[in-house]
Design an enzyme around this catalytic site. Sequence first.
Site, PDB file in Angstrom:
ATOM      1  N   GLU A   1       1.755 119.254 -76.759  1.00  0.00           N
ATOM      2  CA  GLU A   1       1.414 118.051 -75.992  1.00  0.00           C
ATOM      3  C   GLU A   1       2.648 117.179 -75.790  1.00  0.00           C
ATOM      4  OE1 GLU A   1      -1.499 116.314 -78.457  1.00  0.00           O
ATOM      5  OE2 GLU A   1      -2.979 117.878 -78.134  1.00  0.00           O
TER       6      GLU A   1
ATOM      7  N   CYS B   1      12.319  84.900 -71.023  1.00  0.00           N
ATOM      8  CA  CYS B   1      12.615  83.828 -71.979  1.00  0.00           C
ATOM      9  C   CYS B   1      12.390  84.336 -73.400  1.00  0.00           C
ATOM     10  CB  CYS B   1      11.753  82.605 -71.682  1.00  0.00           C
ATOM     11  SG  CYS B   1      12.289  81.144 -72.576  1.00  0.00           S
ATOM     12  N   GLU B   2      13.143  85.342 -73.754  1.00  0.00           N
ATOM     13  CA  GLU B   2      13.208  85.968 -75.076  1.00  0.00           C
ATOM     14  C   GLU B   2      14.605  86.577 -75.180  1.00  0.00           C
ATOM     15  OE1 GLU B   2      10.777  86.049 -77.320  1.00  0.00           O
ATOM     16  OE2 GLU B   2       8.947  85.662 -76.152  1.00  0.00           O
TER      17      GLU B   2
ATOM     18  N   ARG C   1      11.270  99.347 -74.452  1.00  0.00           N
ATOM     19  CA  ARG C   1      11.643 100.223 -75.557  1.00  0.00           C
ATOM     20  C   ARG C   1      12.828  99.706 -76.377  1.00  0.00           C
ATOM     21  NH1 ARG C   1      13.465 104.849 -74.943  1.00  0.00           N
ATOM     22  NH2 ARG C   1      12.449 105.847 -76.723  1.00  0.00           N
TER      23      ARG C   1
END
Length: 414
Positions: A264, A334-335, A303
Amino acid sequence: MHYYDIQGIQLTELAEKFDTPLYVYDANKIIEKIGILRDSFKDVNIKIKYACKANTNLSILKLMRKHGVEIDVVSPEELRLALMAGYEGAQITFTPSGVSFDEIELAAEIGARINLDNLDVLEAFGKLYGNKKGALIRIKPHVFGGGNEKIMTAHPESKFGISIHQKDQILEIVKKYDMKIIGLHQHTGSDVKNADAFTQAASAILEMAKDFKDLEIIDLGGGFKVAYKDGDITTNMAELGAVLSSAFLNFCQEYGRPLQLWFEPGKFLVSEAGTFLTTANTVKKDPIKTFVCVNSGLNHLGRPMMYGAYHDIFNASNQDDSQQDDYRVVGYICETDTFSWSAEGQQSERRMNTVNKGDIIAMKNAGAYCFSMSSQYNSRIRPAEVLVINGEAKLIRRRENFDDILRNTVEVDV
């Protein structure tokens, strides 16, 4: 890994035609990866089940189906997407984790293969269906494997699967309801570099499989390591294929009949096919660092901030390697949304060809868990997606607009 074009179409041309931020997928790369996996296991009856949570765009799902890849889903919505892409029930595996039983019933009623991952749902499934519907059981083999603890799924403390040490309880429930268990499944984790973790998990599953009389399938999941930069260590697929194929064939001989070997893969099939295109809003020269501020952020490609993941980043507008500088590539959220994390999982700088305002900054390995994890954080719209197939760039998802931000909002008097 600085690929300035996809199938002969320049990245800058794609950015100009479709605007940025933009996800671009190379169909040829996906087809190539399907071929690599099939070639690695050419001596066994292999079935590839695309773990579609990596990228659920309908055109990607249809491409997989066209090339004989079946599908693994984890939610009713992914199940509906699979049906829309043309998959039939029996080609779909439903592998949920901790869901309500009505989701399992829904998948079972349309004919999907059900993968049961805890004792409660195993008993409920047995009580409802007995031996009328076959099922797989997800086993937790207590194996450590994967790039980091956030993407390991088979170790003793993982939420996924039924512990291999609960085999007696599993067999008791199976016998109680005369259940037909058609497969055993495990998934070690993502970014597994070598064959050791796979072979450990496979050995445990194959040993356990001897106690189940109705098996048709051994499902060893996915998690093959892909390349994120030049010289990166990847899973040696030829070695893995040889080792696992030999063990599987020996098991089938001992078991008394041939079985199917399932995998998978998600990231393995689509990660390297994707390139994320952004535009440099500004080049901010600080006394300590030089920041390239692009028109995207963790809302589109999360990620790096979520996993400390490395993505190769380069200036697609400037192919002149003679003049370079170190840049910290950051977003507009805004981070602290830094894109340029090191391979060791730290914020860092990237050496790139000189960047000017308006240049197209490209990020590789953007095909898996990028758009599918995107959001409207800071009330920003999601990007468009483009598939390059047969030398032609086709829009496969339109860019959102402000109406999409408001689509499900209900205004009330306050």
